[in-house]
Design an enzyme around this catalytic site. Structure first.
Site, PDB file in Angstrom:
ATOM      1  N   ASP A 178       0.826  -1.201   0.000  1.00 46.76           N
ATOM      2  CA  ASP A 178       0.000   0.000   0.000  1.00 46.76           C
ATOM      3  C   ASP A 178       0.868   1.262   0.000  1.00 46.76           C
ATOM      4  O   ASP A 178       2.042   1.212  -0.415  1.00 46.76           O
ATOM      5  CB  ASP A 178      -0.965  -0.020   1.190  1.00 46.76           C
ATOM      6  CG  ASP A 178      -2.327   0.554   0.837  1.00 46.76           C
ATOM      7  OD1 ASP A 178      -2.425   1.790   0.707  1.00 46.76           O
ATOM      8  OD2 ASP A 178      -3.290  -0.220   0.687  1.00 46.76           O
ATOM      9  N   HIS A 218      -3.673   5.511   3.804  1.00 49.23           N
ATOM     10  CA  HIS A 218      -4.499   4.519   3.116  1.00 49.23           C
ATOM     11  C   HIS A 218      -4.200   3.100   3.591  1.00 49.23           C
ATOM     12  O   HIS A 218      -5.100   2.289   3.825  1.00 49.23           O
ATOM     13  CB  HIS A 218      -4.287   4.635   1.609  1.00 49.23           C
ATOM     14  CG  HIS A 218      -5.202   3.794   0.794  1.00 49.23           C
ATOM     15  ND1 HIS A 218      -4.811   2.615   0.202  1.00 49.23           N
ATOM     16  CD2 HIS A 218      -6.498   3.952   0.460  1.00 49.23           C
ATOM     17  CE1 HIS A 218      -5.826   2.086  -0.472  1.00 49.23           C
ATOM     18  NE2 HIS A 218      -6.858   2.881  -0.326  1.00 49.23           N
ATOM     19  N   SER A 396     -11.051  -0.570  -2.080  1.00 45.81           N
ATOM     20  CA  SER A 396      -9.854  -0.652  -1.247  1.00 45.81           C
ATOM     21  C   SER A 396     -10.118  -1.396   0.051  1.00 45.81           C
ATOM     22  O   SER A 396      -9.199  -1.959   0.657  1.00 45.81           O
ATOM     23  CB  SER A 396      -9.354   0.752  -0.897  1.00 45.81           C
ATOM     24  OG  SER A 396      -8.680   1.339  -1.977  1.00 45.81           O
TER      25      SER A 396
END
Length: 538
Positions: A178, A218, A396
């Site tokens: 990520d 994220h 995601s």
């Protein structure tokens, strides 16, 4: 991964990109037999054990890339080596077009592949229907567990049934690829992971250092859907699993080098003995539009990242990725590496199990079913870097939710191969009998998958075999979930074709009513499978 740079997109066409991105493929490796004879020089014992369990042999791809070749290329003034891949025997370089082309003069260079496909003059240029491609925004998820707000996203998959039997991913390792993991080293939802030493390490491939608890949040959001544990607030789908955290995404730009860093991280995961790669990243458009992946490129074999993802699966790992968030655009299709055949591409549904409008759809350009499965991705409960529970939407988050549940299922059946675990999941899904390109095979039921695994211990499904045999008027053939289309041809003992049938579904019945009694030979064929057999009609 799409960045929030809309104000600057107006100026992109005016930019001059003097530096090009390219992959330089080598034609050999050094000391190949030595490494194959000494596998511990390439892979950890855990990685070797994973190969042994799944009967996967070591091969040329496992041998390290030749460092002397890399040094020679690095010595060329104006060429910068950005990443390397032993699997693909290639390096990612940056430089001017002329300098990169000059590398072809080295005898060890097999080919040069520019990210700008128009510069690959020896390659065929594929023309397709005009389709506007939009960026994929993958940033923007009997023990009794108090799931709190995360109950829906776990129970939608019947994940609580595995947790209640203490299948929480223990003994399994997930690599998360990520853009950053700030707060994982401090925030309360990750305390259990820290206290139990379940964060095994990681690496920042973008910065080339060990600083993983920084940059974009994220990755923190993503990890929380699997590993977070706060009673009555948020419990992830695999709180018992261990994790490696790899930063491969540079949020300051969108460049093909991120694909190469992803593959490099996947190779590292393989060498460490990782079981599952979970990645909520996908690629379609780049800062330089010349590098964009058109829909025709999303065929599972064209992009560097999809090639790497497919090899990762061949090494015995499961690879789970987000399908993308382009469902509401003019080009709603999955990105790369979600297009790779063996990759589990996960789309997003709402809490009511209907598809989220942003969830990218299939098929892949070559017509395969995508996405593979679905999980909650709209208003998913995640933890931010400060430990606050928030709602976020995107594929995601649906992808890591599935990754965590797969770790739990694999814990229950540690002797099964990655393909067998994948098929158990697919066979439990709501649309398994009639998959489509919005929901794929549907929403998995991991409780059903767990039970099915028990029954398969005593009853192994044989694929591509006609039964019953001998037969009366009807026979059946079972095909694995990865099989999409094909046909079955029947021949008499003289070799004459007497019947031809298309494969209509994964479980397909064939009528033999028009055939006389006797012995017949059948031939199953598709793009990737060829199988022969004999059937007796009584």
């Amino acid at each position: 991964m799409k960045k929030f740079v809309l104000l600057f997109l107006i100026f992109v066409p005016l930019l001059v990109f003097s530096q090009e991105e390219a992959w330089v493929y080598f034609n050999a490796k050094a000391n190949e037999q030595y490494f194959l004879d000494n596998p511990s020089m390439m892979l950890s014992q855990r990685a070797l054990d994973r190969r042994s369990t799944q009967n996967i042999a070591l091969d040329f791809k496992d041998v390290p890339i030749n460092q002397s070749f890399i040094n020679t290329v690095s010595a060329v003034s104006g060429i910068k080596v950005m990443a390397k891949s032993k699997w693909l025997n290639a390096i990612h370089v940056r430089g001017t077009q002329s300098l990169i082309n000059s590398l072809k003069n080295f005898g060890f260079v097999a080919k040069v592949d520019f990210a700008d496909k128009t510069l690959n003059t020896t390659n065929k240029i594929v023309t397709t229907k005009s389709v506007e491609i939009q960026k994929s925004d993958l940033k923007k998820e009997k023990t009794v567990y108090a799931y709190g707000g995360s109950a829906v996203q776990v129970e939608m998959l019947n994940g609580q049934l595995l947790h209640q039997q203490n299948y929480t991913g223990s003994g399994k390792i997930i690599a998360v690829l990520d853009s950053g993991f700030p707060g994982v080293d401090k925030a309360l939802p990750f305390k259990r992971l820290r206290d139990n030493n379940q964060i095994l390490g990681g690496y920042n491939f973008v910065k080339r250092n060990d600083d993983i608890f920084s940059q974009d949040s994220h990755g923190t959001f993503v990890l929380s859907t699997m590993g977070a544990y706060v009673d009555n607030v948020l419990i992830g789908t695999a709180p018992g699993a261990s994790y490696y955290l790899f930063i491969t995404e540079d949020v300051t730009s969108e460049n093909p080098v991120e694909e190469s860093l992803w593959v490099e991280a996947a190779e590292k995961a393989d060498s460490l003995g990782v079981d599952i790669i979970s990645s909520s990243l996908g690629y379609t458009d780049f800062d330089n539009p010349a590098y964009n992946h058109n829909y025709s490129d999303r065929n599972g074999t064209s992009t560097f990242i999809s090639k790497g993802a497919e090899i990762a699966f061949s090494r015995g790992m499961l690879v789970v990725v987000s399908s993308g968030n382009d469902g509401g655009t003019k080009s709603p299709y999955i990105g790369a590496p979600a297009d790779a055949p063996s990759v589990i591409a996960v789309g997003a549904v709402k809490a009511d199990k209907t598809i989220a409008g942003f969830s990218s759809i299939g098929p892949s350009f070559d017509g395969r079913i995508k996405p593979d499965v679905m999980a909650q991705g709209e208003k998913t409960v995640v933890s931010d870097e400060n430990g606050n529970s928030i709602f976020l939407s995107g594929t995601s988050f649906s992808a890591p939710i599935i990754s965590g549940m797969l770790a739990c299922l694999w814990q229950a059946y540690p002797d099964k191969t990655n393909q067998e675990i994948k098929e158990l999941m697919l066979e439990s899904a709501t649309k398994y009998a009639a998959p489509d390109n919005q929901y794929g095979y549907g929403i998995p039921d991991f409780g059903l998958a767990l039970n099915k695994g028990v029954s398969l211990k005593s009853e192994k499904i044989e694929y591509y075999v006609a039964y019953p045999n001998p037969a009366s008027d009807v026979i059946a053939v079972d095909f694995p979930p990865s099989f999409n289309s094909g046909k079955v041809l029947f021949y008499n003992v003289l070799g004459q074709k007497v019947l031809e049938k298309k494969v209509e579904s994964i479980h397909t019945d064939f009528s033999l009513e028009s055939l006389n009694r006797g012995i017949y030979f059948y031939h199953i064929e598709s793009d990737s499978v060829s199988k022969n057999g004999k059937i007796i009609k009584k």
